[in-house]
Design a protein around this motif. Structure first.
Motif, PDB file in Angstrom:
ATOM      1  N   PHE A 268       0.834  -1.202   0.000  1.00 52.25           N
ATOM      2  CA  PHE A 268       0.000   0.000   0.000  1.00 52.25           C
ATOM      3  C   PHE A 268       0.871   1.254   0.000  1.00 52.25           C
ATOM      4  CE2 PHE A 268      -2.090   3.516   2.127  1.00 52.25           C
ATOM      5  CZ  PHE A 268      -3.368   3.538   1.582  1.00 52.25           C
ATOM      6  N   ASP A 269       1.851   1.306   0.887  1.00 51.37           N
ATOM      7  CA  ASP A 269       2.715   2.489   0.994  1.00 51.37           C
ATOM      8  C   ASP A 269       3.522   2.709  -0.285  1.00 51.37           C
ATOM      9  OD1 ASP A 269       1.708   2.657   3.532  1.00 51.37           O
ATOM     10  OD2 ASP A 269       3.608   2.343   4.570  1.00 51.37           O
ATOM     11  N   GLU A 270       3.977   1.615  -0.904  1.00 56.25           N
ATOM     12  CA  GLU A 270       4.769   1.729  -2.131  1.00 56.25           C
ATOM     13  C   GLU A 270       3.952   2.313  -3.274  1.00 56.25           C
ATOM     14  OE1 GLU A 270       6.227  -2.177  -2.893  1.00 56.25           O
ATOM     15  OE2 GLU A 270       7.863  -2.044  -1.437  1.00 56.25           O
ATOM     16  N   TYR A 271       2.719   1.862  -3.414  1.00 53.75           N
ATOM     17  CA  TYR A 271       1.902   2.294  -4.547  1.00 53.75           C
ATOM     18  C   TYR A 271       1.283   3.675  -4.351  1.00 53.75           C
ATOM     19  CZ  TYR A 271       2.211  -1.879  -7.433  1.00 53.75           C
ATOM     20  OH  TYR A 271       2.665  -2.870  -8.268  1.00 53.75           O
ATOM     21  N   THR A 272       0.996   4.035  -3.138  1.00 52.78           N
ATOM     22  CA  THR A 272       0.377   5.345  -2.905  1.00 52.78           C
ATOM     23  C   THR A 272       1.414   6.435  -2.688  1.00 52.78           C
ATOM     24  OG1 THR A 272       0.230   4.963  -0.510  1.00 52.78           O
ATOM     25  CG2 THR A 272      -1.666   4.292  -1.861  1.00 52.78           C
ATOM     26  N   GLY A 273       2.627   6.053  -2.303  1.00 55.78           N
ATOM     27  CA  GLY A 273       3.638   7.051  -1.967  1.00 55.78           C
ATOM     28  C   GLY A 273       3.343   7.724  -0.644  1.00 55.78           C
ATOM     29  N   LEU A 274       2.454   7.129   0.126  1.00 57.44           N
ATOM     30  CA  LEU A 274       2.057   7.687   1.421  1.00 57.44           C
ATOM     31  C   LEU A 274       2.473   6.742   2.539  1.00 57.44           C
ATOM     32  CD1 LEU A 274      -1.610   8.656   0.448  1.00 57.44           C
ATOM     33  CD2 LEU A 274       0.345  10.219   0.583  1.00 57.44           C
ATOM     34  N   SER A 275       2.482   7.253   3.731  1.00 53.86           N
ATOM     35  CA  SER A 275       2.675   6.399   4.897  1.00 53.86           C
ATOM     36  C   SER A 275       1.302   6.090   5.482  1.00 53.86           C
ATOM     37  CB  SER A 275       3.543   7.098   5.953  1.00 53.86           C
ATOM     38  OG  SER A 275       3.577   6.329   7.138  1.00 53.86           O
TER      39      SER A 275
ATOM     40  N   ARG B 165     -10.376   3.758   1.585  1.00 48.64           N
ATOM     41  CA  ARG B 165     -10.807   4.444   0.358  1.00 48.64           C
ATOM     42  C   ARG B 165      -9.742   4.412  -0.732  1.00 48.64           C
ATOM     43  NH1 ARG B 165     -13.507   7.971   4.102  1.00 48.64           N
ATOM     44  NH2 ARG B 165     -11.747   9.426   4.166  1.00 48.64           N
ATOM     45  N   LEU B 166      -8.474   4.264  -0.323  1.00 42.45           N
ATOM     46  CA  LEU B 166      -7.380   4.243  -1.291  1.00 42.45           C
ATOM     47  C   LEU B 166      -7.024   2.837  -1.762  1.00 42.45           C
ATOM     48  CD1 LEU B 166      -4.987   6.907   0.289  1.00 42.45           C
ATOM     49  CD2 LEU B 166      -6.199   7.101  -1.890  1.00 42.45           C
ATOM     50  N   ARG B 167      -7.410   1.845  -0.997  1.00 40.94           N
ATOM     51  CA  ARG B 167      -7.025   0.472  -1.351  1.00 40.94           C
ATOM     52  C   ARG B 167      -7.507   0.045  -2.746  1.00 40.94           C
ATOM     53  NH1 ARG B 167      -8.218  -3.559   3.586  1.00 40.94           N
ATOM     54  NH2 ARG B 167      -7.724  -5.061   1.965  1.00 40.94           N
ATOM     55  N   PRO B 168      -8.732   0.368  -3.175  1.00 36.69           N
ATOM     56  CA  PRO B 168      -9.127  -0.027  -4.533  1.00 36.69           C
ATOM     57  C   PRO B 168      -8.213   0.557  -5.610  1.00 36.69           C
ATOM     58  CG  PRO B 168     -11.050   0.583  -3.248  1.00 36.69           C
ATOM     59  CD  PRO B 168      -9.861   0.969  -2.432  1.00 36.69           C
ATOM     60  N   ASP B 169      -7.705   1.773  -5.392  1.00 41.35           N
ATOM     61  CA  ASP B 169      -6.798   2.384  -6.372  1.00 41.35           C
ATOM     62  C   ASP B 169      -5.473   1.634  -6.441  1.00 41.35           C
ATOM     63  OD1 ASP B 169      -8.559   4.398  -7.154  1.00 41.35           O
ATOM     64  OD2 ASP B 169      -7.934   5.728  -5.529  1.00 41.35           O
ATOM     65  N   VAL B 170      -5.017   1.129  -5.313  1.00 41.95           N
ATOM     66  CA  VAL B 170      -3.794   0.327  -5.301  1.00 41.95           C
ATOM     67  C   VAL B 170      -3.984  -0.924  -6.158  1.00 41.95           C
ATOM     68  CG1 VAL B 170      -2.264  -1.086  -3.866  1.00 41.95           C
ATOM     69  CG2 VAL B 170      -3.002   1.167  -3.061  1.00 41.95           C
ATOM     70  N   TYR B 171      -5.125  -1.567  -6.023  1.00 42.89           N
ATOM     71  CA  TYR B 171      -5.391  -2.775  -6.812  1.00 42.89           C
ATOM     72  C   TYR B 171      -5.504  -2.438  -8.303  1.00 42.89           C
ATOM     73  CZ  TYR B 171      -6.664  -4.236  -2.106  1.00 42.89           C
ATOM     74  OH  TYR B 171      -6.661  -4.473  -0.753  1.00 42.89           O
ATOM     75  N   ARG B 172      -6.067  -1.280  -8.612  1.00 41.28           N
ATOM     76  CA  ARG B 172      -6.173  -0.863 -10.014  1.00 41.28           C
ATOM     77  C   ARG B 172      -4.783  -0.650 -10.614  1.00 41.28           C
ATOM     78  NH1 ARG B 172     -10.455   2.398  -7.615  1.00 41.28           N
ATOM     79  NH2 ARG B 172     -12.479   1.518  -8.208  1.00 41.28           N
TER      80      ARG B 172
ATOM     81  N   ASN C 213     -20.836   3.553  -3.097  1.00 36.88           N
ATOM     82  CA  ASN C 213     -21.063   2.369  -3.915  1.00 36.88           C
ATOM     83  C   ASN C 213     -19.781   1.736  -4.440  1.00 36.88           C
ATOM     84  OD1 ASN C 213     -23.904   2.504  -3.725  1.00 36.88           O
ATOM     85  ND2 ASN C 213     -23.962   4.092  -5.294  1.00 36.88           N
ATOM     86  N   GLN C 214     -18.635   2.073  -3.832  1.00 34.93           N
ATOM     87  CA  GLN C 214     -17.362   1.530  -4.313  1.00 34.93           C
ATOM     88  C   GLN C 214     -16.953   0.289  -3.517  1.00 34.93           C
ATOM     89  OE1 GLN C 214     -13.128   3.284  -5.578  1.00 34.93           O
ATOM     90  NE2 GLN C 214     -13.566   3.647  -3.423  1.00 34.93           N
ATOM     91  N   PRO C 215     -16.913  -0.871  -4.159  1.00 33.38           N
ATOM     92  CA  PRO C 215     -16.446  -2.068  -3.455  1.00 33.38           C
ATOM     93  C   PRO C 215     -14.956  -1.968  -3.155  1.00 33.38           C
ATOM     94  CG  PRO C 215     -17.685  -2.642  -5.442  1.00 33.38           C
ATOM     95  CD  PRO C 215     -17.375  -1.190  -5.519  1.00 33.38           C
ATOM     96  N   LEU C 216     -14.550  -2.557  -2.053  1.00 32.04           N
ATOM     97  CA  LEU C 216     -13.128  -2.603  -1.720  1.00 32.04           C
ATOM     98  C   LEU C 216     -12.347  -3.315  -2.825  1.00 32.04           C
ATOM     99  CD1 LEU C 216     -10.795  -2.206   0.325  1.00 32.04           C
ATOM    100  CD2 LEU C 216     -11.501  -4.352   1.399  1.00 32.04           C
ATOM    101  N   PHE C 217     -12.964  -4.326  -3.414  1.00 31.73           N
ATOM    102  CA  PHE C 217     -12.325  -5.097  -4.479  1.00 31.73           C
ATOM    103  C   PHE C 217     -13.000  -4.734  -5.810  1.00 31.73           C
ATOM    104  CE2 PHE C 217     -12.211  -7.509  -0.497  1.00 31.73           C
ATOM    105  CZ  PHE C 217     -10.836  -7.572  -0.312  1.00 31.73           C
ATOM    106  N   PRO C 218     -12.350  -3.924  -6.646  1.00 29.99           N
ATOM    107  CA  PRO C 218     -13.001  -3.325  -7.818  1.00 29.99           C
ATOM    108  C   PRO C 218     -13.472  -4.351  -8.854  1.00 29.99           C
ATOM    109  CG  PRO C 218     -10.938  -2.187  -7.291  1.00 29.99           C
ATOM    110  CD  PRO C 218     -10.967  -3.442  -6.481  1.00 29.99           C
TER     111      PRO C 218
END
Length: 288
Positions: free
Chosen positions: A52-59, A70-77, A101-106
């Motif tokens: 998660f931290d690697e893909y978002t560039g966040l801690s 809320r950011l986890r689906p973007d990591v999977y994308r 309406n956003q599933p955790l798993f897109p």
């Protein structure tokens, strides 16, 4: 256009997920030697804090649980977009929506999900052993609709928070959702009808593998092989307090550990789903 290349390997803990991942690794690599359990192919857990931290560039340590969700689906994308191969992700989260309406798993990147389900009486005993906690405490866990992994505010763990809920809540969330194609695999069928059950899962994934290769992968991922590997080299997914990750894997072992009262506490709470998946008969008595 999004690629539908993600396969979620979802389960409540101690339900056969790791066995299947071992099988899958052996099937994909087709090695003469059993694959190392500490190097399971492309099946990293979906709640990895490091990824998660690697893909978002966040801690993630600086974010709230809700902000992370809320950011986890973007990591999977992003992971899906980067890969031209099928991606397999282990998941212990129940199927949830993280932002309206956003599933955790897109759904748009998902080819399908395999959901592993096991008799909660056996899950209880195995999970208690795995967590080094007494059975009476684990009954409260399986019956807790708000149960989650890694949800302590004062402790930073290597995984992100995962909402599990009770055993029934978890099973229903995956098997009754309509966002993703799902193939349900009973642990008991993995044991009793091994080849047939694994072959169906391979077909669902869309892998074109002949019978011989499936049987070789099953032989290389047999419970005795996985257990021996752990005894010799350890297993990184074992919890610190437990003696081992792979215990027995037997069906009905709960009968050696649970009192009638403890058994009834589980059946009373989960009778609807236990009946649906054939774990109790019409009289509410255990089948396995």
């Amino acid at each position: 256009m999004a690629k539908r290349n993600m396969i979620w390997l979802a389960s409540y803990p101690k339900s056969g997920n790791t066995w299947f991942r071992g099988f899958l690794t052996n099937l994909l690599f087709e090695s003469d030697m059993p694959a190392n359990i500490n190097d399971l192919a492309e099946t990293s857990i979906s709640s990895s804090r490091k990824i998660f931290d690697e893909y978002t560039g966040l801690s993630s340590a600086d974010l709230t649980f809700e902000e992370v969700d809320r950011l986890r689906p973007d990591v999977y994308r992003l992971q899906s977009e980067e890969s031209d191969e099928l991606l397999f992700k282990k998941a212990h989260d129940r199927f949830v929506f993280v932002n309206k309406n956003q599933p955790l798993f897109p759904p748009e990147i998902t080819k399908g999900a395999i959901y592993f389900v096991r008799n909660p009486l056996d899950v209880l005993v195995s999970f208690a052993y795995h967590s080094a906690r007494p059975v009476n405490k684990m009954i409260g866990v399986l019956n807790n609709p708000d149960y989650a992994f890694c949800d302590k505010e004062d402790k930073l763990q290597n995984q992100l928070r995962q909402k599990l809920g009770s055993w029934s809540v978890h099973v229903k969330s995956w098997t009754e959702q309509t966002e993703l194609p799902v193939h349900v695999v009973r642990y008991e069928d993995m044991v009793n009808e091994t080849y047939k059950t694994f072959e169906k899962a391979v077909q669902f994934i869309g892998l074109n593998k002949p019978e011989k290769k499936i049987k070789n992968a099953l032989k290389s991922s047999d419970f005795s092989v996985l257990s021996e590997q752990e005894s010799k080299g350890g297993f990184k997914e074992k919890m610190i307090k437990s003696k081992s990750f792979f215990r027995q894997g037997k069906i009905g072992d709960w009968r050696n550990h649970l009192s009638k009262s403890e058994m009834n506490k589980i059946i009373w709470q989960h009778q609807e789903i236990m009946s649906k998946f054939g774990y109790i008969n019409e009289n509410g008595e255990p089948v396995f």
